[in-house]
Design a protein around this motif. Structure first.
Motif, PDB file in Angstrom:
ATOM      1  N   ARG A  20      -0.751   3.286   7.698  1.00 29.98           N
ATOM      2  CA  ARG A  20      -0.986   3.865   9.019  1.00 29.98           C
ATOM      3  C   ARG A  20      -1.822   5.126   8.839  1.00 29.98           C
ATOM      4  NH1 ARG A  20       3.352   3.052  13.192  1.00 29.98           N
ATOM      5  NH2 ARG A  20       2.773   5.171  13.768  1.00 29.98           N
ATOM      6  N   THR A  21      -2.484   5.543   9.896  1.00 33.18           N
ATOM      7  CA  THR A  21      -3.302   6.748   9.811  1.00 33.18           C
ATOM      8  C   THR A  21      -2.478   8.027   9.976  1.00 33.18           C
ATOM      9  OG1 THR A  21      -3.818   6.605  12.170  1.00 33.18           O
ATOM     10  CG2 THR A  21      -5.373   5.561  10.636  1.00 33.18           C
ATOM     11  N   ASP A  22      -1.172   7.882  10.242  1.00 38.04           N
ATOM     12  CA  ASP A  22      -0.344   9.074  10.455  1.00 38.04           C
ATOM     13  C   ASP A  22       0.759   9.266   9.413  1.00 38.04           C
ATOM     14  OD1 ASP A  22       1.207   6.921  11.224  1.00 38.04           O
ATOM     15  OD2 ASP A  22       1.878   7.789  13.112  1.00 38.04           O
ATOM     16  N   CYS A  23       0.875   8.364   8.436  1.00 38.05           N
ATOM     17  CA  CYS A  23       1.967   8.471   7.461  1.00 38.05           C
ATOM     18  C   CYS A  23       1.574   7.765   6.170  1.00 38.05           C
ATOM     19  CB  CYS A  23       3.243   7.840   8.023  1.00 38.05           C
ATOM     20  SG  CYS A  23       4.693   8.032   6.963  1.00 38.05           S
ATOM     21  N   GLY A  24       1.808   8.403   5.046  1.00 39.83           N
ATOM     22  CA  GLY A  24       1.529   7.782   3.766  1.00 39.83           C
ATOM     23  C   GLY A  24       2.533   6.687   3.439  1.00 39.83           C
ATOM     24  N   CYS A  25       2.195   5.872   2.446  1.00 42.15           N
ATOM     25  CA  CYS A  25       3.074   4.761   2.084  1.00 42.15           C
ATOM     26  C   CYS A  25       2.770   4.290   0.671  1.00 42.15           C
ATOM     27  CB  CYS A  25       2.928   3.603   3.068  1.00 42.15           C
ATOM     28  SG  CYS A  25       1.267   2.896   3.119  1.00 42.15           S
ATOM     29  N   THR A  26       3.667   3.449   0.161  1.00 42.99           N
ATOM     30  CA  THR A  26       3.440   2.811  -1.131  1.00 42.99           C
ATOM     31  C   THR A  26       3.495   1.299  -0.945  1.00 42.99           C
ATOM     32  OG1 THR A  26       5.783   2.883  -1.703  1.00 42.99           O
ATOM     33  CG2 THR A  26       4.417   4.722  -2.469  1.00 42.99           C
ATOM     34  N   TYR A  27       2.720   0.601  -1.793  1.00 46.42           N
ATOM     35  CA  TYR A  27       2.645  -0.859  -1.774  1.00 46.42           C
ATOM     36  C   TYR A  27       2.878  -1.361  -3.190  1.00 46.42           C
ATOM     37  CZ  TYR A  27       0.388  -5.403  -2.222  1.00 46.42           C
ATOM     38  OH  TYR A  27       0.117  -6.706  -2.522  1.00 46.42           O
ATOM     39  N   GLN A  28       3.586  -2.466  -3.308  1.00 50.48           N
ATOM     40  CA  GLN A  28       3.771  -3.096  -4.613  1.00 50.48           C
ATOM     41  C   GLN A  28       3.842  -4.602  -4.460  1.00 50.48           C
ATOM     42  OE1 GLN A  28       7.624  -0.982  -5.153  1.00 50.48           O
ATOM     43  NE2 GLN A  28       8.366  -2.954  -5.865  1.00 50.48           N
ATOM     44  N   MET A  29       3.463  -5.292  -5.544  1.00 52.61           N
ATOM     45  CA  MET A  29       3.594  -6.746  -5.561  1.00 52.61           C
ATOM     46  C   MET A  29       3.895  -7.197  -6.977  1.00 52.61           C
ATOM     47  SD  MET A  29      -0.235  -8.496  -5.417  1.00 52.61           S
ATOM     48  CE  MET A  29       0.405 -10.121  -5.152  1.00 52.61           C
ATOM     49  N   SER A  30       4.554  -8.335  -7.087  1.00 54.63           N
ATOM     50  CA  SER A  30       4.780  -8.957  -8.393  1.00 54.63           C
ATOM     51  C   SER A  30       4.775 -10.465  -8.193  1.00 54.63           C
ATOM     52  CB  SER A  30       6.096  -8.491  -9.018  1.00 54.63           C
ATOM     53  OG  SER A  30       7.181  -8.737  -8.154  1.00 54.63           O
ATOM     54  N   VAL A  31       4.071 -11.140  -9.101  1.00 51.90           N
ATOM     55  CA  VAL A  31       3.981 -12.596  -9.063  1.00 51.90           C
ATOM     56  C   VAL A  31       4.332 -13.108 -10.454  1.00 51.90           C
ATOM     57  CG1 VAL A  31       2.510 -14.585  -8.594  1.00 51.90           C
ATOM     58  CG2 VAL A  31       2.147 -12.445  -7.337  1.00 51.90           C
ATOM     59  N   TYR A  32       5.198 -14.113 -10.506  1.00 53.70           N
ATOM     60  CA  TYR A  32       5.649 -14.672 -11.777  1.00 53.70           C
ATOM     61  C   TYR A  32       5.415 -16.174 -11.792  1.00 53.70           C
ATOM     62  CZ  TYR A  32       8.162 -10.247 -11.946  1.00 53.70           C
ATOM     63  OH  TYR A  32       8.472  -8.904 -11.939  1.00 53.70           O
ATOM     64  N   LEU A  33       4.804 -16.663 -12.867  1.00 52.02           N
ATOM     65  CA  LEU A  33       4.763 -18.090 -13.129  1.00 52.02           C
ATOM     66  C   LEU A  33       6.028 -18.402 -13.916  1.00 52.02           C
ATOM     67  CD1 LEU A  33       1.047 -18.603 -14.235  1.00 52.02           C
ATOM     68  CD2 LEU A  33       2.012 -18.439 -11.925  1.00 52.02           C
ATOM     69  N   LEU A  34       6.801 -19.386 -13.445  1.00 52.89           N
ATOM     70  CA  LEU A  34       8.119 -19.657 -14.015  1.00 52.89           C
ATOM     71  C   LEU A  34       8.208 -21.093 -14.527  1.00 52.89           C
ATOM     72  CD1 LEU A  34      10.155 -18.064 -11.080  1.00 52.89           C
ATOM     73  CD2 LEU A  34       9.539 -16.968 -13.240  1.00 52.89           C
TER      74      LEU A  34
END
Length: 176
Positions: free
Chosen positions: A90-104
């Protein structure tokens, strides 16, 4: 063209098909584009996104490749697996993003993973518009039978509501 193996990648069916592995703060919510203090998506057809809150929100799908119609032979040939995700702040609040993908493998043990460093978006120095993460797995060896895709984040100011990272347009495809 390869089909997207993720179900409900952009929230058109609310949170259907997603396992909410972390559902903190005000919990996951689906909102309409562009949302408050947000941006329109960069391609037609995506009209909704998933919004995170002030505590960690993560959601996951585990794709059973045999149930999706692939054969052992096709999978053991190590087809390219491409994962894609889109996120913004958003333009009014900072944030964090994360992702994880696993081949199983068949026992859901990890064969290979893609787990980039978490990203912090700060509206004071980032434009917070939609950004793409894309990765292709190859030469990972035989035995893949499942793919786990997980993503999410949170806001950085701990504001009540849905001020955290927004995600949409996710995909997992195989080149068979």
């Amino acid at each position: 063209m390869s089909r997207n193996l993720l179900k409900n990648p952009s929230g058109e069916e609310e949170l259907e098909f997603w396992e909410l592995t972390e559902n903190g703060g005000s919990q996951w919510k689906v909102e309409e584009m562009p949302g408050d203090c947000g941006f329109d998506f960069c391609s037609d057809g995506v009209t909704k996104y998933f919004a995170t809150s002030f505590e960690l929100c993560l959601k996951r799908q585990v794709i059973d490749l045999l149930a999706e119609g692939y054969t052992d032979e096709q999978l053991d040939a190590q087809p390219a697996v491409t994962v894609e995700d889109w996120y913004c702040g958003r333009t009014d609040c900072g944030c964090t993003y994360q992702m994880s993908v696993y081949l199983l493998d068949n026992d859901q043990e990890i064969i290979q993973d893609f787990k980039p460093e978490p990203v912090t978006l700060d509206p004071d120095c980032d434009d917070c518009s939609w950004k793409q993460v894309i990765h292709t797995f190859s030469e990972y060896g035989p035995g893949m039978r499942f793919i786990s895709f997980e993503h999410g984040g949170q806001d950085s100011k701990f504001w009540d509501g849905w001020f955290g990272v927004r995600v949409t347009g996710s995909s997992v495809t195989l080149e068979v």
